[in-house]
Motif scaffolding. Sequence first.
Motif, PDB file in Angstrom:
ATOM      1  N   UNK A 194       2.947 -92.002  90.121  1.00 19.74           N
ATOM      2  CA  UNK A 194       2.231 -92.642  91.222  1.00 19.74           C
ATOM      3  C   UNK A 194       0.842 -93.085  90.783  1.00 19.74           C
ATOM      4  N   UNK A 195       0.325 -94.070  91.493  1.00 22.51           N
ATOM      5  CA  UNK A 195      -1.053 -94.532  91.252  1.00 22.51           C
ATOM      6  C   UNK A 195      -1.756 -94.628  92.598  1.00 22.51           C
ATOM      7  N   UNK A 196      -3.016 -94.191  92.619  1.00 26.10           N
ATOM      8  CA  UNK A 196      -3.780 -94.116  93.858  1.00 26.10           C
ATOM      9  C   UNK A 196      -5.169 -94.737  93.682  1.00 26.10           C
ATOM     10  N   UNK A 197      -5.792 -94.969  94.845  1.00 30.01           N
ATOM     11  CA  UNK A 197      -7.128 -95.569  94.835  1.00 30.01           C
ATOM     12  C   UNK A 197      -8.215 -94.584  94.408  1.00 30.01           C
ATOM     13  N   UNK A 198      -8.017 -93.315  94.793  1.00 28.51           N
ATOM     14  CA  UNK A 198      -9.104 -92.349  94.558  1.00 28.51           C
ATOM     15  C   UNK A 198      -8.586 -91.076  93.899  1.00 28.51           C
ATOM     16  N   UNK A 199      -9.521 -90.328  93.351  1.00 35.35           N
ATOM     17  CA  UNK A 199      -9.196 -89.036  92.769  1.00 35.35           C
ATOM     18  C   UNK A 199      -8.585 -88.121  93.821  1.00 35.35           C
ATOM     19  N   UNK A 200      -9.184 -88.115  95.005  1.00 34.31           N
ATOM     20  CA  UNK A 200      -8.719 -87.206  96.048  1.00 34.31           C
ATOM     21  C   UNK A 200      -7.265 -87.469  96.430  1.00 34.31           C
ATOM     22  N   UNK A 201      -6.941 -88.752  96.537  1.00 36.24           N
ATOM     23  CA  UNK A 201      -5.552 -89.082  96.878  1.00 36.24           C
ATOM     24  C   UNK A 201      -4.587 -88.639  95.790  1.00 36.24           C
ATOM     25  N   UNK A 202      -4.983 -88.826  94.548  1.00 35.93           N
ATOM     26  CA  UNK A 202      -4.117 -88.414  93.431  1.00 35.93           C
ATOM     27  C   UNK A 202      -3.950 -86.896  93.437  1.00 35.93           C
ATOM     28  N   UNK A 203      -5.027 -86.208  93.718  1.00 42.05           N
ATOM     29  CA  UNK A 203      -4.957 -84.745  93.740  1.00 42.05           C
ATOM     30  C   UNK A 203      -4.061 -84.274  94.901  1.00 42.05           C
ATOM     31  N   UNK A 204      -4.209 -84.934  96.039  1.00 41.29           N
ATOM     32  CA  UNK A 204      -3.371 -84.590  97.195  1.00 41.29           C
ATOM     33  C   UNK A 204      -1.887 -84.810  96.880  1.00 41.29           C
ATOM     34  N   UNK A 205      -1.597 -85.934  96.220  1.00 42.01           N
ATOM     35  CA  UNK A 205      -0.220 -86.225  95.819  1.00 42.01           C
ATOM     36  C   UNK A 205       0.296 -85.159  94.848  1.00 42.01           C
ATOM     37  N   UNK A 206      -0.518 -84.820  93.867  1.00 43.74           N
ATOM     38  CA  UNK A 206      -0.108 -83.827  92.862  1.00 43.74           C
ATOM     39  C   UNK A 206       0.300 -82.521  93.542  1.00 43.74           C
ATOM     40  N   UNK A 207      -0.503 -82.108  94.507  1.00 41.67           N
ATOM     41  CA  UNK A 207      -0.225 -80.839  95.184  1.00 41.67           C
ATOM     42  C   UNK A 207       0.928 -80.980  96.187  1.00 41.67           C
ATOM     43  N   UNK A 208       1.028 -82.147  96.810  1.00 39.39           N
ATOM     44  CA  UNK A 208       2.151 -82.376  97.719  1.00 39.39           C
ATOM     45  C   UNK A 208       3.483 -82.247  96.987  1.00 39.39           C
ATOM     46  N   UNK A 209       3.556 -82.814  95.779  1.00 42.44           N
ATOM     47  CA  UNK A 209       4.821 -82.770  95.043  1.00 42.44           C
ATOM     48  C   UNK A 209       5.128 -81.354  94.567  1.00 42.44           C
ATOM     49  N   UNK A 210       4.089 -80.623  94.213  1.00 39.01           N
ATOM     50  CA  UNK A 210       4.300 -79.220  93.847  1.00 39.01           C
ATOM     51  C   UNK A 210       4.873 -78.456  95.043  1.00 39.01           C
ATOM     52  N   UNK A 211       4.346 -78.744  96.219  1.00 41.45           N
ATOM     53  CA  UNK A 211       4.836 -78.076  97.423  1.00 41.45           C
ATOM     54  C   UNK A 211       6.300 -78.454  97.702  1.00 41.45           C
ATOM     55  N   UNK A 212       6.642 -79.709  97.441  1.00 39.06           N
ATOM     56  CA  UNK A 212       8.058 -80.109  97.594  1.00 39.06           C
ATOM     57  C   UNK A 212       8.935 -79.329  96.620  1.00 39.06           C
ATOM     58  N   UNK A 213       8.449 -79.168  95.405  1.00 40.45           N
ATOM     59  CA  UNK A 213       9.208 -78.382  94.423  1.00 40.45           C
ATOM     60  C   UNK A 213       9.364 -76.937  94.895  1.00 40.45           C
ATOM     61  N   UNK A 214       8.305 -76.393  95.472  1.00 38.51           N
ATOM     62  CA  UNK A 214       8.393 -75.024  95.983  1.00 38.51           C
ATOM     63  C   UNK A 214       9.466 -74.937  97.069  1.00 38.51           C
TER      64      UNK A 214
END
Lengths: 481, 481
Positions: free
Chosen positions: A169-189
């Motif tokens: 994925x590609x995002x506009x901001x650091x925060x969005x990328x970080x949110x995505x990173x953690x969202x996908x980890x949560x999906x994996x969980x």
Amino acid sequence: MEDKKQKKFVKEITSKEEDFSQWYTDVILKTDMVDYAPVRGCMVIKPYGYGVWEGIKDVTDRRFKETGHKNAYFPLLIPENFLQKEADHFEGFAPEVLWVTHGGSEKLSERLFIRPTSETIICTMYSKWIKSYRDLPVLMNQWCNVIRWEKTTRPFLRTAEFLWQEGHTVHETYDEAQEETLQMLEIYREVAEDELAMPVILGEKSIGERFAGADKTYTMEAMMYDGKALQAGTSHNLGQNFAKMFNIQFLDRDGKLKYGWSTSWGISTRLIGGIIMVHGDNRGLKMPPRIAPIQVVVLPIASHKEGVMDKAYELFTQLKEDFRVELDDREGYSAGWKFNEWEMKGVPLRLEIGPRDIEKNQVTAVRRDTLEKFTLPLEGLNEKIAEILDDIHDTMFKIAANHRDENTHESIDYDEIKEMAKGIPGFIKTMWCGSEECEEKLKSDTGLTIRCIPFEQKHLGDNCPICGKEAKHMVYIAKAY
Amino acid sequence: MEDKKQKKFVKEITSKEEDFSQWYTDVILKTDMVDYAPVRGCMVIKPYGYGVWEGIKDVTDRRFKETGHKNAYFPLLIPENFLQKEADHFEGFAPEVLWVTHGGSEKLSERLFIRPTSETIICTMYSKWIKSYRDLPVLMNQWCNVIRWEKTTRPFLRTAEFLWQEGHTVHETYDEAQEETLQMLEIYREVAEDELAMPVILGEKSIGERFAGADKTYTMEAMMYDGKALQAGTSHNLGQNFAKMFNIQFLDRDGKLKYGWSTSWGISTRLIGGIIMVHGDNRGLKMPPRIAPIQVVVLPIASHKEGVMDKAYELFTQLKEDFRVELDDREGYSAGWKFNEWEMKGVPLRLEIGPRDIEKNQVTAVRRDTLEKFTLPLEGLNEKIAEILDDIHDTMFKIAANHRDENTHESIDYDEIKEMAKGIPGFIKTMWCGSEECEEKLKSDTGLTIRCIPFEQKHLGDNCPICGKEAKHMVYIAKAY
């Protein structure tokens, strides 16, 4: 006679307490999950094993789509010069890529490598596609095969070729990328815990275990029955590293050209190995009901007696509405032999239907997880089975979580840790100063690696047991697959 | 203003009557189906294109499973010596396989090739797994990528790497293998006609077009808008050829060791090219509703007016229960621009909802196939839309079938055939003696190839128009992709 056969069967699988590694090999081969391929380090995933992968794909892909991701497909082969663009990434993957040099009898003008992961080719395309903030976020995933030409391999756990999904994925901001990173980890969980009944620890990887080219790598770590850790899924915040190397720039709302912030994340057929090693016992596999290729097996008993086969088919048809079900109407096999086979294959629920059951308007049920045997009235059967499968899931999760907790220790005494590391110590919670030196020392002294800096921290002490300096984090350390 | 924009939009796609090849390229790129990859002959399948593949996979895989097939996964890489075991097969594929020679910096002890198809590796495993008639039939399929390093490529139609499924089965008898071969061809017909609205001709391939190593190859052939044929799926009866080369033997009921009878069959991402070229028009794609990634798009009109967005979301939520639906709530684009975009992408049904529609408790609908505009009451909308999508499917099928029939000719005069072949003649039904010589001559004289010996025969004359000898079959000949 049934008992004798059962023993004979069970004997074919090495006891997991005796030799866990041999137990694993016995189970995966005897249950037709997988076979060795005549290519170094490669496996053939047989239908029963592939059925598990289809189950994992289904429950994962649904979550990807619900969170706005779309699947795509990028090429298997990548030109040599792409790998060289990102130096850290190159260093991480170059030793284990396979090189294609000839097409037919002609030498290629540039060597191509088989993707070990697809950041380089996907970022190249993204730099072409992304022009404006309106094009962001880009949320893509692909289900594909990758190859890492490793020396030591084991089916599912570490194979030269494996199947996985890789999200990019590609995002506009650091925060969005970080949110995505953690969202996908949560999906994996969710996939691990709510679908595979596999409890996991979530946390961040130490620098030494970080993905080549990432700013941060997050992981879920599961404990196998033998006490070793399995890295079961990872999610990476790539910062602007790949965006800068591959020139992924977008015109932002303020009219300025900016680099995008990217992420990548993946789970693989390795999870199948995890399922086997978390849940299996000395009778064989125990399939988590929500992804089991066969959730319920129907066995006609005394099938030559009038009405038995008809009733079995009727039951099968009724169950098929709601479950993945198989009717074992094979001739020439005893009921006892069939019991053992389906237990070995780990089918969560076995239903037997014989003349006595028909008379009483019931079926006889056996749970694979607890081996409990009980009868169920035919009326309202599907609803009841749905409940039982949920209960099997919960029970399997609890057993695995208890096993993990019992094998998780706390220590901030390095001598004690070294002593524990002579065997397989399970998970050890300890403190760490955050230095790569101590991480390296721990590994060479003990064979233990830092599995993660868990989100759930606990202050066990002030100092790093390795160097004695101030501790920054509590970490899980363990031997790992 | 809407009209002007529409024109501007339409202009971006070359007219298909003017330059069909350029039309195809314009459509696939402008609709975000695909992009060229920076690897020779390879493509990137973008989410909208991959969505079509997911649709095709779903409707096909379901049929495979209903007929008892199970999915598995075999390795991508095959050792060099495997290819040499089947001489005909080797000859067919060796010129276009890619060779892997190095792992990291080390030279491999034996070269590996990337599968162009998997008969060799799968038969090797089957010979290990199959022992007795009890193990038969073996009914497996895999969804995977393959590579054929061809010189001339076009996205979807012919690419170095493509996605496909390959089924591989083994049976006790010739009759069973033949039944399987034809059953799978019939499944392909169902997929093409009943799901993709793509009419096909079923028949057997001539020797010159037969799969390398097969006894019989069956095919479905579709006519593209420009009159060229597309081989859209093939099913092979491999006889005992591969069983003998790879030693697939089983102990039969009579206690004798016998060779198995095998089949293989495949469809690929090529079908996506077929969908585009059968149905598309000068506004862009027309997606067959049953596999369309987006079946219905909801467009709020005057979305700033009170209640419009709320109603649009409500509609979207209601439709999501039954359809693949998208709500286009993007800001900064005019309604006209959006109309054009969704038409270009070929979404079967567009629903507009504005203040006037809300007032009248209705939506305004536009069919992509006929461009008809009409209103639909909100009550009973989902049921009505299901009917409309079925009607769109039927209409698309009829248009394609009519186009094919109008462009199908009969001729048994070789001079006439040669004259017709100066352009693209569509399908020509003619007679054939069955000799490879005449097949070759036809090809070199006219560029036409024998597409198939159709199951539906018609006696057009007694003689082969090429050699004048006795004719054995009526055949379809055409230029082909």
